[in-house]
Design a protein around this motif. Sequence first.
Motif, short mmCIF file in Angstrom:
data_model
loop_
_atom_site.label_atom_id
_atom_site.label_comp_id
_atom_site.label_asym_id
_atom_site.label_seq_id
_atom_site.Cartn_x
_atom_site.Cartn_y
_atom_site.Cartn_z
N GLU A 82 -6.44 -4.28 -0.95
CA GLU A 82 -7.48 -4.62 0.03
C GLU A 82 -7.98 -3.33 0.69
O GLU A 82 -7.23 -2.60 1.30
N THR A 92 -4.46 0.28 -9.19
CA THR A 92 -4.42 -1.08 -8.63
C THR A 92 -5.24 -1.12 -7.36
O THR A 92 -5.08 -0.28 -6.47
N HIS A 93 -6.11 -2.11 -7.30
CA HIS A 93 -6.95 -2.25 -6.12
C HIS A 93 -6.17 -2.98 -5.03
O HIS A 93 -5.63 -4.05 -5.23
N GLY A 105 -9.51 -0.78 -1.05
CA GLY A 105 -9.80 0.25 -2.03
C GLY A 105 -8.59 0.62 -2.87
O GLY A 105 -7.62 -0.13 -2.94
N TYR A 106 -8.69 1.78 -3.51
CA TYR A 106 -7.60 2.27 -4.37
C TYR A 106 -6.86 3.38 -3.63
O TYR A 106 -7.48 4.40 -3.30
N GLU A 116 -6.08 8.57 -7.86
CA GLU A 116 -6.07 7.25 -7.24
C GLU A 116 -5.22 6.29 -8.07
O GLU A 116 -5.03 6.48 -9.27
N THR A 168 0.84 -1.21 0.00
CA THR A 168 0.00 0.00 0.00
C THR A 168 0.86 1.25 0.00
O THR A 168 0.59 2.21 -0.73
N ASN A 215 -9.00 0.95 -12.17
CA ASN A 215 -9.91 1.75 -11.37
C ASN A 215 -11.08 2.20 -12.25
O ASN A 215 -10.89 2.93 -13.22
#
Lengths: 369, 183
Positions: free
Chosen positions: B165, B162-163, B167-168, B159, B34, B106
């Motif tokens: 866990e 890539t998603h 969200g983006y 944003e 992240t 997205n």
Amino acid sequence: MSGRALIVVIVGIITISSTIFLQITGASKDISANTDRAYMRHAALNIAQSAVNVAIRRLTDQPWWRSGVPQMDLLGGKASIALVETTYNGASAIEILSTGTMGVGTPDEHTERAAAFVRNGYIPLAVKAALTTTHMAYPQAGFVLDGRDHNADGTLRIPGGTGTLAVWTLKGYNQTTGATVGGTLNGIDYVPSMPASPNVIQTFQTWPGGYPSSPDSLLTALGFSIPEGTLEAVAKSGAGGSQYVTNPVLLNYPLRGVTYVELPDHGMWDAATITGEGILIVHNEDRNAILSNVNNGPFVGFLIGDEIVHINCTIIGAIVSMGGHEDDIVNGPGQLLFSNEAISRFTGLVARGLGDKRGTVGGVLAWKE
Amino acid sequence: MGEMLQYVGSLFSGGVIFLMLITFFAGIGETAVTQTFSTTVQENFVSATENIERDFRGIGYGVTDSIGVLLADSSRLIYRTDLGDDGVIDTIMYELGPLLSWGGGNPRARILYRSVNGAPPIPVATGVTEFTLQYFDSAGTPALADKDVRALHVAMTLESDTHIEGGYPGVYWHRTVKPKNLR
């Protein structure tokens, strides 16, 4: 599990954990660095913009200032200012260039630049000669009337050829013994002499559209004019030492900025002291205010009067009179030395006191960031 | 019997510890991913906002009439400025593009485009999920006409494509710009 195997497992866990933590802190450090960089950029830009405003303020007090500031402390960083005379959209302008630096000498050092164009001084269209008048011109008794270009300190400008006529008048001209008159025409200088060269004297002239009838209208330039009441407003504001009085006894010396002396109908300022510089206006609504026996100077700049009689001191710049009566003018033992520099210094002060049509302050024509 | 119990207990304890370790590593691994994507989004974001802010501060530079802003819309801005400082007035357009139609990524991402003098627009920021412009007059109230614009407020969200866990990863930015050449 044996002790050795356990040690190996624990060391392995520590190694993997450390690697992952390093990666996380590295990303956090990058995020912080981006934030820090954005702050430094904005702070440096604030410094640069503030330095421009410092320069504009200084030009109000010192219209001749062009040397700039190599470096100064400002808002937690360093700033520098440079001034360049140039043009902007055809108008004479001064470009103020500033840099603002944050974190000087550190790895985070960041520099931003800002610039602004402000109005420069100019020679109004009404200045057709060293003496521009509605009256008969009578240089006499040792008066020196020199339309050649001089520096603001009174020294002759070299190389020459940038001066103007000695006299431009709606009426006649009479030079008597003792007075010497000279000027410039088509780039050729004529040394003050008795009699003066006819090339630098223009009499019985006409003014298309009528001779200007107010001090403000005398400051019109090509493509630029100031609203009526501006000179009075600047004088009343006190900007750059400007003064507005209805009684010259109340004047503070030396004169600076715009000095506006509004006399009553047929009022006279006699035995006048005009020591100082700037734009001096002696005027009333009826155009019959009299400035007489101007004994004490010198005055550097632009003198505007209704009726001007007996100049006995040195004036470096130009005189424009607009009175409706035929009185003597420039017939004292003084001297009038034309100076582009002296006039430009103070017309710039007035021009910068105006906003442009979009209301920017400080006479700023444009900002560049 | 006693030994059996010891083995069972050791096995159970070891399994619990092993699960804790797995969960721990999974958690910090997710955090690391992240962080990495957030950093990437932020770097793109900083670069885009620097350019946008610099452009907007220059609105009206060199324009001698009162027409600095030609079109003031909530997602599109057309203005005039002397971009090259060459005495020639240029027309700049910023516009938020349509939703991207390809699958994956997205679903709310768009591209912010910039065009100069009617040339084909070029992207200045990707992954834009919000780009809103508001305009204000000299009194600070919403401008009623394009010619009255003296300040603009821009809000933008970028944003990641890539998603992760939850969200983006994204960044939100807003700023009020008061172009000095419009004042």
